[in-house]
Write a protein that holds these residues in place. Structure first.
Motif, PDB file in Angstrom:
ATOM      1  N   ALA A  30       0.830  -1.208   0.000  1.00 26.17           N
ATOM      2  CA  ALA A  30       0.000   0.000   0.000  1.00 26.17           C
ATOM      3  C   ALA A  30       0.861   1.254   0.000  1.00 26.17           C
ATOM      4  O   ALA A  30       0.617   2.185  -0.769  1.00 26.17           O
ATOM      5  CB  ALA A  30      -0.934  -0.010   1.210  1.00 26.17           C
ATOM      6  N   GLY A  31       1.872   1.294   0.849  1.00 17.96           N
ATOM      7  CA  GLY A  31       2.730   2.473   0.915  1.00 17.96           C
ATOM      8  C   GLY A  31       3.489   2.699  -0.370  1.00 17.96           C
ATOM      9  O   GLY A  31       3.570   3.827  -0.877  1.00 17.96           O
ATOM     10  N   PHE A  32       4.040   1.637  -0.936  1.00 21.75           N
ATOM     11  CA  PHE A  32       4.814   1.773  -2.166  1.00 21.75           C
ATOM     12  C   PHE A  32       3.929   2.225  -3.319  1.00 21.75           C
ATOM     13  O   PHE A  32       4.311   3.083  -4.110  1.00 21.75           O
ATOM     14  CB  PHE A  32       5.493   0.444  -2.497  1.00 21.75           C
ATOM     15  N   LEU A  33       2.722   1.676  -3.408  1.00 22.12           N
ATOM     16  CA  LEU A  33       1.794   2.058  -4.473  1.00 22.12           C
ATOM     17  C   LEU A  33       1.398   3.524  -4.348  1.00 22.12           C
ATOM     18  O   LEU A  33       1.403   4.270  -5.331  1.00 22.12           O
ATOM     19  CB  LEU A  33       0.566   1.165  -4.458  1.00 22.12           C
ATOM     20  N   VAL A  34       1.061   3.943  -3.145  1.00 17.43           N
ATOM     21  CA  VAL A  34       0.696   5.347  -2.936  1.00 17.43           C
ATOM     22  C   VAL A  34       1.869   6.249  -3.294  1.00 17.43           C
ATOM     23  O   VAL A  34       1.717   7.253  -3.991  1.00 17.43           O
ATOM     24  CB  VAL A  34       0.238   5.587  -1.472  1.00 17.43           C
ATOM     25  N   GLY A  35       3.069   5.894  -2.842  1.00 17.02           N
ATOM     26  CA  GLY A  35       4.236   6.697  -3.152  1.00 17.02           C
ATOM     27  C   GLY A  35       4.531   6.763  -4.638  1.00 17.02           C
ATOM     28  O   GLY A  35       4.971   7.795  -5.149  1.00 17.02           O
ATOM     29  N   TRP A  36       4.289   5.665  -5.356  1.00 13.82           N
ATOM     30  CA  TRP A  36       4.545   5.631  -6.788  1.00 13.82           C
ATOM     31  C   TRP A  36       3.589   6.559  -7.538  1.00 13.82           C
ATOM     32  O   TRP A  36       3.948   7.156  -8.554  1.00 13.82           O
ATOM     33  CB  TRP A  36       4.394   4.200  -7.293  1.00 13.82           C
ATOM     34  N   LEU A  37       2.362   6.688  -7.035  1.00 18.79           N
ATOM     35  CA  LEU A  37       1.330   7.421  -7.756  1.00 18.79           C
ATOM     36  C   LEU A  37       1.270   8.916  -7.453  1.00 18.79           C
ATOM     37  O   LEU A  37       0.699   9.665  -8.240  1.00 18.79           O
ATOM     38  CB  LEU A  37      -0.042   6.793  -7.472  1.00 18.79           C
ATOM     39  N   VAL A  38       1.839   9.356  -6.338  1.00 17.42           N
ATOM     40  CA  VAL A  38       1.717  10.775  -5.973  1.00 17.42           C
ATOM     41  C   VAL A  38       2.764  11.610  -6.704  1.00 17.42           C
ATOM     42  O   VAL A  38       3.714  11.095  -7.279  1.00 17.42           O
ATOM     43  CB  VAL A  38       1.821  10.982  -4.445  1.00 17.42           C
ATOM     44  N   SER A  40       4.359  14.500  -5.189  1.00 14.45           N
ATOM     45  CA  SER A  40       5.321  15.194  -4.327  1.00 14.45           C
ATOM     46  C   SER A  40       5.591  14.367  -3.069  1.00 14.45           C
ATOM     47  O   SER A  40       4.803  13.494  -2.703  1.00 14.45           O
ATOM     48  CB  SER A  40       4.795  16.578  -3.926  1.00 14.45           C
ATOM     49  N   ALA A  41       6.699  14.678  -2.418  1.00 21.47           N
ATOM     50  CA  ALA A  41       7.055  13.971  -1.188  1.00 21.47           C
ATOM     51  C   ALA A  41       6.031  14.252  -0.092  1.00 21.47           C
ATOM     52  O   ALA A  41       5.733  13.375   0.723  1.00 21.47           O
ATOM     53  CB  ALA A  41       8.458  14.367  -0.739  1.00 21.47           C
ATOM     54  N   LEU A  88       7.393   7.026   0.879  1.00 15.70           N
ATOM     55  CA  LEU A  88       8.512   7.837   0.410  1.00 15.70           C
ATOM     56  C   LEU A  88       9.453   7.025  -0.479  1.00 15.70           C
ATOM     57  O   LEU A  88       9.979   7.545  -1.473  1.00 15.70           O
ATOM     58  CB  LEU A  88       9.271   8.435   1.595  1.00 15.70           C
ATOM     59  N   ALA A  89       9.659   5.757  -0.142  1.00 15.79           N
ATOM     60  CA  ALA A  89      10.502   4.902  -0.989  1.00 15.79           C
ATOM     61  C   ALA A  89       9.891   4.760  -2.377  1.00 15.79           C
ATOM     62  O   ALA A  89      10.600   4.848  -3.389  1.00 15.79           O
ATOM     63  CB  ALA A  89      10.677   3.532  -0.340  1.00 15.79           C
ATOM     64  N   GLY A  90       8.592   4.550  -2.458  1.00 12.53           N
ATOM     65  CA  GLY A  90       7.922   4.459  -3.754  1.00 12.53           C
ATOM     66  C   GLY A  90       8.012   5.754  -4.529  1.00 12.53           C
ATOM     67  O   GLY A  90       8.257   5.755  -5.746  1.00 12.53           O
ATOM     68  N   PHE A  91       7.836   6.879  -3.845  1.00  5.77           N
ATOM     69  CA  PHE A  91       7.922   8.178  -4.511  1.00  5.77           C
ATOM     70  C   PHE A  91       9.316   8.418  -5.086  1.00  5.77           C
ATOM     71  O   PHE A  91       9.475   8.783  -6.250  1.00  5.77           O
ATOM     72  CB  PHE A  91       7.546   9.300  -3.535  1.00  5.77           C
ATOM     73  N   PHE A  92      10.350   8.199  -4.259  1.00  4.04           N
ATOM     74  CA  PHE A  92      11.705   8.480  -4.732  1.00  4.04           C
ATOM     75  C   PHE A  92      12.165   7.479  -5.788  1.00  4.04           C
ATOM     76  O   PHE A  92      12.910   7.845  -6.699  1.00  4.04           O
ATOM     77  CB  PHE A  92      12.681   8.553  -3.551  1.00  4.04           C
ATOM     78  N   LEU A  93      11.729   6.228  -5.713  1.00  3.80           N
ATOM     79  CA  LEU A  93      12.077   5.280  -6.759  1.00  3.80           C
ATOM     80  C   LEU A  93      11.422   5.675  -8.077  1.00  3.80           C
ATOM     81  O   LEU A  93      12.055   5.626  -9.127  1.00  3.80           O
ATOM     82  CB  LEU A  93      11.681   3.854  -6.377  1.00  3.80           C
ATOM     83  N   HIS A  94      10.164   6.087  -8.017  1.00  3.94           N
ATOM     84  CA  HIS A  94       9.481   6.514  -9.243  1.00  3.94           C
ATOM     85  C   HIS A  94      10.153   7.754  -9.832  1.00  3.94           C
ATOM     86  O   HIS A  94      10.317   7.857 -11.050  1.00  3.94           O
ATOM     87  CB  HIS A  94       8.005   6.778  -8.957  1.00  3.94           C
ATOM     88  N   ARG A  95      10.544   8.659  -8.984  1.00  2.00           N
ATOM     89  CA  ARG A  95      11.253   9.860  -9.455  1.00  2.00           C
ATOM     90  C   ARG A  95      12.586   9.484 -10.109  1.00  2.00           C
ATOM     91  O   ARG A  95      12.944  10.009 -11.160  1.00  2.00           O
ATOM     92  CB  ARG A  95      11.467  10.814  -8.281  1.00  2.00           C
TER      93      ARG A  95
END
Length: 189
Positions: A30-38, A40-41, A88-95
């Motif tokens: 859930a956290g990784f998916l949310v981070g991937w889709l947003v 901003s941090a 945050l890990a999902g967000f930064f990996l996607h970035r």
């Protein structure tokens, strides 16, 4: 029990609740998916907080505390660590992936990453579709439930092949998504 022993047990329990959250598959997914889709941090942090709130609500609604147990409300903010960290890990990996794709669209590492992610998503979706099809098959053909035959048929006959086929299809789609395409030749005037 002495005060030192009680505080030692509390610290141990808090430590393992953080580690348990970080290793929990549902929190990770859930956290990784949310981070991937947003975008901003800050949104990733808010998404992680929302996941923590939802999981806490579900745990309170569907589990009963043992006799004499209490919720330690001051320790509740520690439950935010795992979902926020995974978001945050999902967000930064996607970035990072977007940045790498902009510089080298044919990067084999990115293709492998997208194939693995496509395989994971495809496996889950394929398994869900397979189980659904198995349930429909069992109901339509009145398969006996004697010694769990219907359940075995649903999970082993439909669910498992659905996972395998979904994984393969998702991995192929993920791999082909980043392939290099020949550029069109400029039109001659």
């Amino acid at each position: 029990m002495t005060m030192e022993a009680a505080s030692g047990e509390l610290i141990g329990a808090l430590w393992w609740s953080v580690v348990g959250g970080l290793t929990s598959l549902e929190v990770l997914a859930a956290g990784f998916l949310v981070g991937w889709l947003v975008r901003s941090a800050g949104q990733a942090v808010l998404g992680g907080v929302a996941i923590a709130v939802v999981l806490f609500g579900i745990s309170q609604a569907f589990t009963d505390l043992p006799e004499g147990a209490e919720i330690v409300w001051l320790a509740l903010p520690l439950t935010l660590i795992a979902p926020v960290a995974w978001a945050l890990a999902g967000f930064f990996l996607h970035r990072w992936v977007r940045g790498q794709a902009a510089t080298d669209p044919a990067n084999v590492g990115l293709r492998l990453l997208e194939a693995a992610m496509g395989g994971a998503v495809g496996g889950v979706l394929g398994g869900a579709v397979g189980i659904g099809a198995g349930i429909v098959f069992v109901e339509l053909f009145q398969v006996s439930s004697f010694e769990g035959a219907a359940g075995f048929l649903v999970f082993l006959g439909f669910g498992l092949p659905g996972v395998v086929l979904g994984f393969l299809a998702g991995a192929i789609v993920g791999w082909r998504r980043r392939r290099t395409r020949p550029s069109a030749a400029p039109a001659a005037d």
